[in-house]
Design a protein around this motif. Sequence first.
Motif, PDB file in Angstrom:
ATOM      1  N   MET A   1      -6.129  38.440  34.800  1.00 14.94           N
ATOM      2  CA  MET A   1      -5.043  37.333  35.438  1.00 14.94           C
ATOM      3  C   MET A   1      -5.236  36.247  34.696  1.00 14.94           C
ATOM      4  O   MET A   1      -6.439  35.739  34.402  1.00 14.94           O
ATOM      5  CB  MET A   1      -5.415  37.306  36.837  1.00 14.94           C
ATOM      6  N   THR A   2      -4.265  35.297  34.285  1.00 20.86           N
ATOM      7  CA  THR A   2      -4.376  33.954  33.742  1.00 20.86           C
ATOM      8  C   THR A   2      -4.246  32.798  34.660  1.00 20.86           C
ATOM      9  O   THR A   2      -3.589  32.824  35.683  1.00 20.86           O
ATOM     10  CB  THR A   2      -3.144  33.866  32.716  1.00 20.86           C
ATOM     11  N   TYR A   3      -5.229  32.067  34.801  1.00 23.52           N
ATOM     12  CA  TYR A   3      -5.451  31.082  35.787  1.00 23.52           C
ATOM     13  C   TYR A   3      -4.748  29.562  35.300  1.00 23.52           C
ATOM     14  O   TYR A   3      -4.987  29.354  33.977  1.00 23.52           O
ATOM     15  CB  TYR A   3      -6.666  30.745  36.312  1.00 23.52           C
ATOM     16  N   SER A   4      -4.194  28.853  35.928  1.00 24.63           N
ATOM     17  CA  SER A   4      -3.759  27.567  35.839  1.00 24.63           C
ATOM     18  C   SER A   4      -4.243  26.384  36.387  1.00 24.63           C
ATOM     19  O   SER A   4      -4.097  25.377  35.814  1.00 24.63           O
ATOM     20  CB  SER A   4      -2.060  27.534  35.839  1.00 24.63           C
ATOM     21  N   ARG A   5      -4.827  26.701  37.446  1.00 22.11           N
ATOM     22  CA  ARG A   5      -5.443  25.497  38.176  1.00 22.11           C
ATOM     23  C   ARG A   5      -6.566  25.724  38.749  1.00 22.11           C
ATOM     24  O   ARG A   5      -6.738  26.588  39.694  1.00 22.11           O
ATOM     25  CB  ARG A   5      -4.399  25.095  39.485  1.00 22.11           C
ATOM     26  N   TYR A   6      -7.793  25.283  37.861  1.00 15.37           N
ATOM     27  CA  TYR A   6      -9.397  25.685  38.556  1.00 15.37           C
ATOM     28  C   TYR A   6      -9.661  24.456  39.121  1.00 15.37           C
ATOM     29  O   TYR A   6      -9.867  23.358  38.567  1.00 15.37           O
ATOM     30  CB  TYR A   6      -9.878  25.984  37.400  1.00 15.37           C
ATOM     31  N   VAL A   7     -10.304  24.833  40.213  1.00 17.53           N
ATOM     32  CA  VAL A   7     -11.028  23.576  41.147  1.00 17.53           C
ATOM     33  C   VAL A   7     -12.353  23.888  41.572  1.00 17.53           C
ATOM     34  O   VAL A   7     -12.653  25.009  42.029  1.00 17.53           O
ATOM     35  CB  VAL A   7     -10.365  23.119  42.281  1.00 17.53           C
ATOM     36  N   ALA A   8     -13.499  23.207  41.054  1.00 16.41           N
ATOM     37  CA  ALA A   8     -14.850  23.444  41.398  1.00 16.41           C
ATOM     38  C   ALA A   8     -15.295  22.536  42.571  1.00 16.41           C
ATOM     39  O   ALA A   8     -15.085  21.546  42.462  1.00 16.41           O
ATOM     40  CB  ALA A   8     -15.617  23.368  40.102  1.00 16.41           C
ATOM     41  N   LEU A   9     -15.868  23.290  43.590  1.00 18.65           N
ATOM     42  CA  LEU A   9     -16.570  22.541  44.654  1.00 18.65           C
ATOM     43  C   LEU A   9     -18.176  22.827  44.737  1.00 18.65           C
ATOM     44  O   LEU A   9     -18.589  23.789  44.353  1.00 18.65           O
ATOM     45  CB  LEU A   9     -16.103  22.848  46.085  1.00 18.65           C
ATOM     46  N   GLY A  10     -18.893  21.683  45.156  1.00 22.54           N
ATOM     47  CA  GLY A  10     -20.592  22.144  45.050  1.00 22.54           C
ATOM     48  C   GLY A  10     -21.236  20.540  44.897  1.00 22.54           C
ATOM     49  O   GLY A  10     -20.778  19.630  45.301  1.00 22.54           O
ATOM     50  N   ASP A  11     -22.448  20.927  44.495  1.00 20.22           N
ATOM     51  CA  ASP A  11     -23.543  19.859  44.528  1.00 20.22           C
ATOM     52  C   ASP A  11     -23.951  19.748  43.065  1.00 20.22           C
ATOM     53  O   ASP A  11     -22.924  19.706  42.184  1.00 20.22           O
ATOM     54  CB  ASP A  11     -24.696  20.279  45.481  1.00 20.22           C
ATOM     55  N   SER A  12     -25.117  19.390  42.696  1.00 18.40           N
ATOM     56  CA  SER A  12     -25.452  18.896  41.414  1.00 18.40           C
ATOM     57  C   SER A  12     -25.334  20.062  40.319  1.00 18.40           C
ATOM     58  O   SER A  12     -25.034  19.990  39.197  1.00 18.40           O
ATOM     59  CB  SER A  12     -26.916  18.516  41.532  1.00 18.40           C
ATOM     60  N   GLN A  13     -25.647  21.313  40.710  1.00 19.88           N
ATOM     61  CA  GLN A  13     -25.428  22.340  39.742  1.00 19.88           C
ATOM     62  C   GLN A  13     -23.932  22.411  39.407  1.00 19.88           C
ATOM     63  O   GLN A  13     -23.866  22.627  38.076  1.00 19.88           O
ATOM     64  CB  GLN A  13     -25.695  23.769  40.347  1.00 19.88           C
ATOM     65  N   THR A  14     -22.986  22.376  40.309  1.00 22.72           N
ATOM     66  CA  THR A  14     -21.677  22.283  39.855  1.00 22.72           C
ATOM     67  C   THR A  14     -21.300  20.904  39.063  1.00 22.72           C
ATOM     68  O   THR A  14     -20.397  21.205  38.189  1.00 22.72           O
ATOM     69  CB  THR A  14     -20.667  22.761  40.842  1.00 22.72           C
ATOM     70  N   GLU A  15     -21.749  19.925  39.462  1.00 18.36           N
ATOM     71  CA  GLU A  15     -21.400  18.678  38.636  1.00 18.36           C
ATOM     72  C   GLU A  15     -21.899  18.778  37.315  1.00 18.36           C
ATOM     73  O   GLU A  15     -21.469  18.194  36.308  1.00 18.36           O
ATOM     74  CB  GLU A  15     -22.205  17.450  39.444  1.00 18.36           C
TER      75      GLU A  15
END
Length: 267
Positions: A1-15
Amino acid sequence: MTYSRYVALGDSQTEGLGDGDDVRGHRGWADRVAEHLARANPELLYANLAVRGRRAAQIRDEQLPAALELRPDLATVMAGMNDVTRPGFDPAAVAGVVEDMFAALTGAGAHVVTVTFPDISRITPLARPLVPRLLDFNDRIRTAAARHGVTLIDTFPLAYIADARMWSFDRLHASPAGHARFADAVAHALGLPGSDDTWMAPLPPLPTPPAWRLAATEARWLAAYLGPWFGRRLRGRSSGDGRTAKRPLLTPVIREDQSISGTSSAS
């Protein structure tokens, strides 16, 4: 699947802490995943809502509403480690908060990816008393992920995750190599072109350092990181106080020799 809108949620690791710095910017595994996604779809838009120091309930309350407004077709959720290390940790309650995010994001049509946390006692032996609560929490995350069709990357069984080369000197955040490995894991879990299972391969062994060097390293770590960490906890402070998301809006991805934020790559 091709993704077009990616959003990351989290804390320092994801930052992205551990992969760059506050001057040049932090790259991190989520930015690296976005770069990989953009190779498959150059029109990809990416937002990173993560803020260091955030606990699971803060991520749900502060980041989830913004994430839903961005209508992602892919979201990553990494939350809970800042809760595991706090007194009075309730694994059922915190896992319930994380599951709230799974339910909301999948209900809105996003493919969600999450993670179990590694055996932190093998990274920092002083954290050994926290292992039972971590095992409990990981089990609850596995169950919640299965319930909502969330893709789970299970890092706990992987022995190489505890290798010092995978972690920054603070032992709290992944090193650039660690961030790169986890980005490869996400890419493989999503079946992205060019991905494979080499992220699971152990690292080549290193010679055992002499005891005096181990002792000196431990002393430096205690003074430079553990002491200040405890100091913040005693004062009720967080490393994320006053900070906001580094990438709050969906914007195109800059690849190759530049970081996602448009600064020089920290890899």
